[in-house]
Design a protein around this motif. Structure first.
Motif, PDB file in Angstrom:
ATOM      1  N   ALA A  89       4.769  11.446 -10.925  1.00 33.58           N
ATOM      2  CA  ALA A  89       5.105  12.049  -9.633  1.00 33.58           C
ATOM      3  C   ALA A  89       4.985  11.016  -8.534  1.00 33.58           C
ATOM      4  CB  ALA A  89       4.194  13.237  -9.341  1.00 33.58           C
ATOM      5  N   LEU A  90       5.703  11.275  -7.457  1.00 30.26           N
ATOM      6  CA  LEU A  90       5.610  10.443  -6.260  1.00 30.26           C
ATOM      7  C   LEU A  90       5.011  11.278  -5.142  1.00 30.26           C
ATOM      8  CD1 LEU A  90       6.194   7.901  -4.619  1.00 30.26           C
ATOM      9  CD2 LEU A  90       8.517   8.741  -4.255  1.00 30.26           C
ATOM     10  N   VAL A  91       3.879  10.818  -4.623  1.00 32.84           N
ATOM     11  CA  VAL A  91       3.242  11.458  -3.474  1.00 32.84           C
ATOM     12  C   VAL A  91       3.563  10.612  -2.245  1.00 32.84           C
ATOM     13  CG1 VAL A  91       1.105  12.298  -2.459  1.00 32.84           C
ATOM     14  CG2 VAL A  91       1.374  12.265  -4.950  1.00 32.84           C
ATOM     15  N   ALA A  92       4.284  11.178  -1.302  1.00 31.27           N
ATOM     16  CA  ALA A  92       4.664  10.440  -0.095  1.00 31.27           C
ATOM     17  C   ALA A  92       4.614  11.379   1.099  1.00 31.27           C
ATOM     18  CB  ALA A  92       6.065   9.851  -0.249  1.00 31.27           C
ATOM     19  N   ALA A  93       4.034  10.908   2.177  1.00 26.13           N
ATOM     20  CA  ALA A  93       3.891  11.729   3.371  1.00 26.13           C
ATOM     21  C   ALA A  93       5.248  11.962   4.039  1.00 26.13           C
ATOM     22  CB  ALA A  93       2.946  11.054   4.359  1.00 26.13           C
ATOM     23  N   SER A  94       5.447  13.196   4.525  1.00 27.25           N
ATOM     24  CA  SER A  94       6.654  13.494   5.294  1.00 27.25           C
ATOM     25  C   SER A  94       6.478  14.817   6.019  1.00 27.25           C
ATOM     26  CB  SER A  94       7.895  13.564   4.386  1.00 27.25           C
ATOM     27  OG  SER A  94       7.870  14.717   3.571  1.00 27.25           O
ATOM     28  N   THR A  95       7.198  14.950   7.115  1.00 27.55           N
ATOM     29  CA  THR A  95       7.260  16.205   7.864  1.00 27.55           C
ATOM     30  C   THR A  95       8.732  16.534   8.075  1.00 27.55           C
ATOM     31  OG1 THR A  95       7.347  15.198  10.054  1.00 27.55           O
ATOM     32  CG2 THR A  95       5.151  15.538   9.092  1.00 27.55           C
ATOM     33  N   ILE A  96       9.011  17.664   8.692  1.00 25.80           N
ATOM     34  CA  ILE A  96      10.398  18.026   8.957  1.00 25.80           C
ATOM     35  C   ILE A  96      11.074  17.003   9.868  1.00 25.80           C
ATOM     36  CG2 ILE A  96       9.912  19.466  10.977  1.00 25.80           C
ATOM     37  CD1 ILE A  96      12.107  21.394   9.871  1.00 25.80           C
ATOM     38  N   HIS A  97      10.292  16.287  10.663  1.00 29.82           N
ATOM     39  CA  HIS A  97      10.849  15.351  11.629  1.00 29.82           C
ATOM     40  C   HIS A  97      11.321  14.046  10.989  1.00 29.82           C
ATOM     41  CE1 HIS A  97       9.452  18.119  14.657  1.00 29.82           C
ATOM     42  NE2 HIS A  97       8.220  18.019  14.212  1.00 29.82           N
ATOM     43  N   ASN A  98      10.734  13.658   9.861  1.00 27.72           N
ATOM     44  CA  ASN A  98      11.133  12.385   9.256  1.00 27.72           C
ATOM     45  C   ASN A  98      11.627  12.529   7.820  1.00 27.72           C
ATOM     46  OD1 ASN A  98       8.786  12.801   7.800  1.00 27.72           O
ATOM     47  ND2 ASN A  98       7.617  11.186   8.827  1.00 27.72           N
ATOM     48  N   THR A  99      11.911  13.752   7.387  1.00 28.62           N
ATOM     49  CA  THR A  99      12.444  13.971   6.041  1.00 28.62           C
ATOM     50  C   THR A  99      13.962  14.075   6.112  1.00 28.62           C
ATOM     51  OG1 THR A  99      10.445  15.140   5.308  1.00 28.62           O
ATOM     52  CG2 THR A  99      12.462  15.509   4.047  1.00 28.62           C
ATOM     53  N   ASP A 100      14.629  13.069   5.556  1.00 31.88           N
ATOM     54  CA  ASP A 100      16.082  13.145   5.485  1.00 31.88           C
ATOM     55  C   ASP A 100      16.502  13.477   4.056  1.00 31.88           C
ATOM     56  OD1 ASP A 100      15.885  10.749   4.040  1.00 31.88           O
ATOM     57  OD2 ASP A 100      16.437   9.507   5.758  1.00 31.88           O
ATOM     58  N   LYS A 101      17.800  13.644   3.847  1.00 32.08           N
ATOM     59  CA  LYS A 101      18.305  14.094   2.552  1.00 32.08           C
ATOM     60  C   LYS A 101      18.001  13.091   1.443  1.00 32.08           C
ATOM     61  CE  LYS A 101      22.435  16.011   0.341  1.00 32.08           C
ATOM     62  NZ  LYS A 101      23.867  16.384   0.533  1.00 32.08           N
ATOM     63  N   ALA A 102      18.163  11.809   1.733  1.00 31.59           N
ATOM     64  CA  ALA A 102      17.931  10.778   0.722  1.00 31.59           C
ATOM     65  C   ALA A 102      16.475  10.773   0.272  1.00 31.59           C
ATOM     66  CB  ALA A 102      18.330   9.406   1.268  1.00 31.59           C
ATOM     67  N   PHE A 103      15.558  10.901   1.225  1.00 30.67           N
ATOM     68  CA  PHE A 103      14.127  10.921   0.897  1.00 30.67           C
ATOM     69  C   PHE A 103      13.788  12.147   0.057  1.00 30.67           C
ATOM     70  CE2 PHE A 103       9.775  12.233   1.790  1.00 30.67           C
ATOM     71  CZ  PHE A 103       9.064  11.065   1.540  1.00 30.67           C
ATOM     72  N   LEU A 104      14.283  13.302   0.474  1.00 35.16           N
ATOM     73  CA  LEU A 104      13.995  14.533  -0.257  1.00 35.16           C
ATOM     74  C   LEU A 104      14.572  14.465  -1.673  1.00 35.16           C
ATOM     75  CD1 LEU A 104      12.837  17.389  -0.314  1.00 35.16           C
ATOM     76  CD2 LEU A 104      14.985  18.204   0.683  1.00 35.16           C
ATOM     77  N   ASN A 105      15.767  13.931  -1.803  1.00 31.90           N
ATOM     78  CA  ASN A 105      16.369  13.794  -3.127  1.00 31.90           C
ATOM     79  C   ASN A 105      15.534  12.888  -4.029  1.00 31.90           C
ATOM     80  OD1 ASN A 105      18.554  15.501  -2.825  1.00 31.90           O
ATOM     81  ND2 ASN A 105      19.930  13.895  -2.104  1.00 31.90           N
ATOM     82  N   ARG A 106      14.989  11.805  -3.481  1.00 37.14           N
ATOM     83  CA  ARG A 106      14.159  10.883  -4.261  1.00 37.14           C
ATOM     84  C   ARG A 106      12.908  11.607  -4.771  1.00 37.14           C
ATOM     85  NH1 ARG A 106      13.568   6.887  -7.856  1.00 37.14           N
ATOM     86  NH2 ARG A 106      11.688   5.645  -7.503  1.00 37.14           N
ATOM     87  N   ILE A 107      12.262  12.369  -3.895  1.00 39.52           N
ATOM     88  CA  ILE A 107      11.070  13.102  -4.291  1.00 39.52           C
ATOM     89  C   ILE A 107      11.409  14.137  -5.364  1.00 39.52           C
ATOM     90  CG2 ILE A 107       9.254  14.673  -3.521  1.00 39.52           C
ATOM     91  CD1 ILE A 107       8.818  11.907  -2.473  1.00 39.52           C
TER      92      ILE A 107
END
Length: 267
Positions: A89-107
């Motif tokens: 698993a990948l644990v990475a900090a994010s909120t609605i303000h800095n979560t884009d589609k590419a980041f969410l897809n990676r997670i």
């Protein structure tokens, strides 16, 4: 030995919870496929366990065909496959303000999609052995911390997948699918992550009762011990279940009086 003769794939097992699980299943008589990204650490794990009981595969779990290659290695080495532990698993900090589609897809690729497609690759052999899948989730699946939006989404999706496949695959083929949701665990990465957030080097020794009623957080070996029941025949026909492994209930918890106390930060 509760897992004698079984062959098990443990993803993300070059360190942390995965490493502890890999070592524990071998103690209980299983052979294990070690997987991860860190070749030097993986070699160390195999040396600790013994080359006769463990084989190493280094590859990003999201690569096309990675799951099939793990399955093929198990079959080529030992001729059977009895269980999968989806721990990578990948644990990475994010909120609605800095979560884009590419980041969410990676997670989602790592934490949700990869486990699904590994199960799919392994399914013919798990049907043959009437085997088991154990997904390693997180208590963040229930809602998550405010700075773990994408991670929490991925673990919530994994939990739903576990319940869905735990019903359908067991009814159709006798393959059990269950999940454990660890709480706060003292892994190597967690120690470094909190130091990067500005906490003292000894942060895990100075924890509030709010976060750790026991005075410490959970050890990887304690999570590993809990996995044996789900991977062994002892769990019988139990499937589609999710169990939280934390020091306090996730629902209906009483907030202690010292709830404002946090681990000491560096000055």
């Amino acid at each position: 030995m509760r897992l004698k003769g079984k062959v098990i794939i443990v993803t993300g097992s070059t360190m942390g919870i995965g490493k502890a699980i890999a070592k524990k299943v071998v103690e209980e008589g299983a052979k294990v496929i070690i997987h991860g990204l860190e070749e030097d650490l993986g070699i160390q794990v195999v040396e600790e366990i013994g080359a006769e009981q463990a084989k190493l595969h280094i590859e990003d779990i999201v690569n096309e065909g990675a799951g099939q290659r793990l399955v093929d290695l198990a079959m080529a080495t030992w001729g059977r496959l009895d269980a999968i532990v989806n721990n990578a698993a990948l644990v990475a900090a994010s909120t609605i303000h800095n979560t884009d589609k590419a980041f969410l897809n990676r997670i989602l690729d790592i934490n949700t999609f990869a486990p699904l497609f590994l199960i799919k690759s392994a399914l013919p052999y798990l049907i043959e052995s009437r085997g088991a899948v154990l997904n390693i989730g997180s208590i963040n699946a229930w809602s998550g911390e405010d700075n773990l939006l994408a991670y929490s989404i991925s673990k919530g999706a994994l939990m739903t997948m576990t319940r869905n496949l735990g019903d359908s695959l067991f009814r159709e083929n006798g393959v059990r699918v269950n999940q454990i949701n660890p709480g706060w665990v003292l892994t190597e990465k967690e120690i470094e992550r909190k130091k990067e957030h500005g906490l003292a080097d000894s942060w895990y020794k100075e924890l509030s009762k709010m976060y750790a009623p026991a005075g410490r957080i959970i050890w990887p070996e304690e999570i590993a011990a809990a996995t044996i029941y789900w991977l062994s025949d002892e769990s019988g026909p139990i499937s589609g279940q999710v169990v939280d492994l934390e020091q306090f209930p996730m629902i209906g918890r009483n907030i202690p009086k010292d709830s404002t106390t946090i681990p000491h930060k560096k000055n």
